[in-house]
Design an enzyme around this catalytic site. Structure first.
Site, PDB file in Angstrom:
ATOM      1  N   ASP A  11      -4.582  -4.662   6.153  1.00  7.96           N
ATOM      2  CA  ASP A  11      -4.933  -5.503   5.012  1.00  7.96           C
ATOM      3  C   ASP A  11      -3.766  -6.428   4.669  1.00  7.96           C
ATOM      4  OD1 ASP A  11      -6.408  -6.510   2.842  1.00  7.96           O
ATOM      5  OD2 ASP A  11      -5.495  -5.087   1.466  1.00  7.96           O
TER       6      ASP A  11
ATOM      7  N   HIS B 172      -2.389  -1.123  -3.454  1.00 10.07           N
ATOM      8  CA  HIS B 172      -3.484  -0.192  -3.210  1.00 10.07           C
ATOM      9  C   HIS B 172      -3.195   1.106  -3.963  1.00 10.07           C
ATOM     10  CE1 HIS B 172      -4.237  -2.162   1.013  1.00 10.07           C
ATOM     11  NE2 HIS B 172      -4.595  -2.950   0.004  1.00 10.07           N
TER      12      HIS B 172
ATOM     13  N   SER C 258       0.856  -1.184   0.000  1.00 10.65           N
ATOM     14  CA  SER C 258       0.000   0.000   0.000  1.00 10.65           C
ATOM     15  C   SER C 258       0.896   1.240   0.000  1.00 10.65           C
ATOM     16  CB  SER C 258      -0.936  -0.030   1.213  1.00 10.65           C
ATOM     17  OG  SER C 258      -1.860   1.041   1.155  1.00 10.65           O
TER      18      SER C 258
END
Length: 348
Positions: free
Chosen positions: A281, A189, A163
């Site tokens: 996540d 992400h 991310s």
């Protein structure tokens, strides 16, 4: 909406052609962000950041002198500071900026609405306290090697997820995967409008063929598959890949969705790597790979832009090794070689 108040206002420097424009007023509208400097020149911006030591730098990449990437590289080399870039949705420069060291990107709208202004301020608040670094350092850890033997002929599968700060780490890792005999599935992400820009930049560094994953496509050894924006990338039976919009998670594509599917279909032949990023996540999915006795790695704190996701996985006991990006590729090669060796039929 309640705005979180800090003991001191968040100090921001703006790098934009139109100094003195409405943009500074947008940032300062709710009182918790203070613009301490503005520059329309790349070289001047580098000195301004060194002088003001802001909490965050916001850069419009559409500078007339074309110095946006240079500014980011120099700031991160001289005065490491969280950087938020603004760019048109179709510009490949946003992905290049993330690889150069910027933490996050936002699409630059043709006109600012109240919701878009609020979104910008929220993003500034989210990343202004992120610890950024100038030089990563390595951390050695003892591996755990208690995996069952993979099934005869079982194909290793590598899954990478990242991310905030991830594009730079991904570029470093992919550059070291030449000759790898396993498919590599990648989740980053990122706003879906920037996926193709990220793809173009990663493809320059990857010695393996890199493609944007397609639904029901076969995952071939020695190829890298990047999840498209807005869809989860999952591994299915027989090394097929699935793209789906469900479940409606906070992040789509989701690291957890990728890892859980790889754990299910590759089992002990899975290699999972969770890189820098906010939140958790990927932690649950990496734990499942670990439970299946696959190989699991996380990016170490010293090299992370944000240690959130790897730290969450570490707290769950899902990570075998924490490594900097420049050591992850070698760890992947070794893990894949071990899986292939263990899945060979006994001699004689």
């Amino acid at each position: 909406m309640t705005v979180q108040r800090y003991a001191k206002p968040i100090k921001a420097v703006i790098v934009q052609d139109a100094v003195g424009s409405r943009f500074a007023r947008i940032l300062e509208r709710e009182g918790d962000i203070a613009v301490v400097g503005q520059s329309s020149s790349g070289e001047a911006a580098i000195g301004l950041v060194a002088q003001e030591r802001p909490d965050i730098v916001v850069i419009d990449l559409a500078l007339r002198d074309g110095s946006g990437q240079h500014v980011i590289q120099q700031i991160m080399a001289r005065t490491p500071t969280p950087i938020l870039v603004l760019s048109s949705t179709q510009s490949p420069d946003a992905a290049a900026a993330l690889i150069a060291g910027a933490l996050d990107s936002l699409a630059l709208p043709s006109s600012w609405t109240a919701e878009l202004e609020s979104q910008l301020r929220r993003r500034v608040r989210q990343i202004h306290q992120v610890k950024v670094i100038r030089h990563p350092r390595g951390v050695f850890a003892k591996p755990v090697d208690r995996r069952p033997v993979p099934r005869h002929g079982q194909q290793p599968v590598v899954a990478l997820a990242a991310s905030t700060g991830g594009p730079s780490a991904l570029a470093t890792i992919l550059a070291g995967l030449g000759g790898l005999c396993a498919p590599v599935l990648v989740v980053q992400h990122l706003h879906q409008d920037f996926t193709h820009g990220l793809f173009d930049w990663l493809a320059r560094d990857s010695p393996l063929p890199l493609v944007i994953a397609e639904h029901d496509q076969s995952a071939l050894p020695g190829h890298v598959y990047l999840a498209p924006g807005g869809l989860h990338l999952r591994l299915a039976a027989n090394l097929r890949m699935e793209l789906t919009a469900t479940p409606a998670t906070i992040h789509r594509p989701s690291a957890d969705q990728l890892f859980l599917s790889v754990a299910e279909h590759a089992g002990p032949a899975a290699v999972g790597v969770l890189l820098t990023g906010m939140g958790d996540d990927g932690a649950r999915g990496l734990l499942e790979i670990h439970r299946q006795r696959g190989h699991t790695f996380g990016q170490d704190e010293a090299s992370c832009a944000v240690f959130g996701m790897p730290h969450a996985a570490q707290r769950l006991g899902a990570v075998t090794d924490l490594l900097p990006p420049d050591r992850v590729a070698l760890a992947i090669h070794r893990a894949v070689a071990a899986i292939r060796k263990e899945s060979r039929p006994p001699s004689g």
